[in-house]
Design a protein around this motif. Sequence first.
Motif, short mmCIF file in Angstrom:
data_model
loop_
_atom_site.label_atom_id
_atom_site.label_comp_id
_atom_site.label_asym_id
_atom_site.label_seq_id
_atom_site.Cartn_x
_atom_site.Cartn_y
_atom_site.Cartn_z
N GLN B 250 -2.19 7.59 -15.81
CA GLN B 250 -2.32 7.29 -14.40
C GLN B 250 -1.39 8.18 -13.58
OE1 GLN B 250 -3.36 3.41 -13.03
NE2 GLN B 250 -2.56 2.50 -14.89
N ASP B 254 -0.63 6.09 -8.29
CA ASP B 254 -1.24 4.84 -8.76
C ASP B 254 -0.20 3.92 -9.37
OD1 ASP B 254 -3.72 5.54 -7.90
OD2 ASP B 254 -4.40 6.32 -9.83
N LYS B 257 1.51 1.94 -6.75
CA LYS B 257 0.76 0.75 -6.32
C LYS B 257 0.94 -0.38 -7.34
CE LYS B 257 -2.83 3.57 -4.22
NZ LYS B 257 -4.19 4.09 -4.40
#
Lengths: 389, 324
Positions: B250, B254, B257
């Motif tokens: 990832q 990301d 988040k």
Amino acid sequence: MAPRFERILGRLEEIRERSQAVREVLLANLVMIGEIPSPTFREERRIGFLEERFSECGLADCSTDEVGNGFGLLPGSDGARNILLVAHADTPFSEKYDHTIAIHPDRAVGPGVADNSLGLAVLAAMPHLLESLDIKLKANLILMGAVRSLGRGDLEGLRFFLDHNRIPITAGVCVEGVQIGRLSIGSLGMLRGQIACSVPEEYDWTRFGAVGAILTINEVINRIMAIALPKKPRTTIVLGSVEGGTSFGAIATHAVLRFEIRSEEESVVEDIHQQIEDIVAEVAAKSGSDVRLEIVARRQPGGIPFSHPLARRTRQIMSRLGITHRIAPSTSELSAFIGRGIPAVTIGITTGEHVSEVDETVFIDPIFTGLAQLIGLLEAIDGGFCDGD
Amino acid sequence: MEISRWLRENTFHHSAFRDMDELVRAKEKAGVTISLCIPTLNEEKTIGKEIVIFKSELMNRHPVLDEIAVIDSGSSDATREVAASFGADVYLSADILPHMGTKRGKGENLWKAIYQLRGDIIVYIDADIKNIRPRFVYGLVAPLLFRPEIRYVKAFYDRPLVVGHGVRPSGGGRVTEILVRPLFSLFFPELTALMQPLSGEYAVRREVLENIPFPIGYGVETSHLIDVYHKWGLEAFGQTDLDRRVHRNQSTRDLGKMAFVILHTFLDRVRSLGILGDLPELGHVLRQFQVHDDIFEPLEYEMIREERPPMIEVPEYRHKRGLD
């Protein structure tokens, strides 16, 4: 036609249907076998896994021999005959390739899936397949994952087994992932070699304008392509790979050409071999480079006749399943059987594409026709319908 | 429970459970059923392989699993078709308890699986594992079959402990090492014994799953660990080394988040448990930045954090399971 052989033919459609029962087992085998890198001479892990599968199926006699071949034995009810079912365990892909296999509804994709992870997966699934079809052979069925088959391996694994085992082999069946319809009953004469060219590393101003190893190899290639090949016996020279150089601006100091000569006549192979030796010597002398020829494998031509019962029964089985057969000479495992007078055939299991590329693909649906073909052939050999004179 | 003792007694390696016949005998003796849940969203490339492997090895060859289910968030690719073609039971998350609406997030699928699936044990496996093998399931299920006191088994990857003559780091991901492990060290030191608290693979007894709430997003694993720890203590956990896991990587953005939602979940939990005093109302906007032609551009993401109640509180579930 013998009545019982007609019964074998009559069951083929049912076998094709019922083979679907092993779909997940077969595809799982394909994934787990195919994701183990297995370049020639480094097949240990793949063979280890194969043996584990044999052992999990309850096969009593699972073993590895001195060169690393893996075996599982399905004992027959009378054991009077011995059928050797063999698939080569090595692939041309080294460990540096991503060996992940993707399974889609209609296909499996990944390096080596066709050549020959599927062949090996079929071997690993064979005990399940026979059990699910309620088939018990009279003959012993020897399942063999053969090592050191490709390239420099030169069929060492199968040769070693055939030279040292004490069990008389009634017939051999070589399983390749692709292409279904392939029927190899004969081996071409073959000579496999490489020509390596080296030039000195130091930049020598007295040889200003020298073009290095690549153009020397290029000269060798041009000369090889100028060799006149006869139309009969059918003969070809395959230039398989060329490697050389390291960058844009540096003169290549090393280059290698790999090739095969294939012919229906051994004398033609030998004649071309001589011509290539002469070319290498002449180019070396004229260019001042070090040019060497190394022979890494040879095959004798031969095979069973087109009319041999093993070949004829195989064609009949294919025909009943709607498979269009293609007689294709082989330079693989078959020649090891032929050299020892053992009747054998090579067959393919399914259709595929991009063979020898990283996106090598096998299609799933035709596999079950391929399995029915294989089962029919084993039953035919078991019943004595493929015996020669 | 002392961490070192827990590590010694409740940390396993999958190879200890590779005898499938013994595993099946243990399952029969325990008299339990086992369901596999694979939550999906656009996983057509990997889902077929996972189902083929598990169906072949853990259903056809060895009856370890009683059902293989895919719970899909509404994939726009062929995930559901591929999964069904290989024989999985495929459910659209929105079709399960439809009157309770649809929320988008992996946790939603995990929660709805409790209602939909039959098993006394549910094992959750992510769909994006490239090197999927049967050990991903049996390695997690086995401790529940052999050790009745264990309720929740978590996966970890790469050997974190002493191996041969060497010692390797714990191998947690970036969010684990720079967020979750420091938080656990501060507030729940015993939970630091879990090598990879955020791993998406775990097997859990139904009586645990139906009694804990489910955040629908990234916070679900963190929330589970805190809730299970609070109710049953460290001894309820096991963890199994599954060796290597190959999956998609990832981006840092990301992961930001993910970290935001996990931190949010964590703070909510410690507040509700009374561990932290008054906290201000937590916001839901994550701000990140990107540079475009030497101009810093703010990016704002609304990170909605929602939670499903313990399934045992849902009337339809109580009715279905005969709990009323």
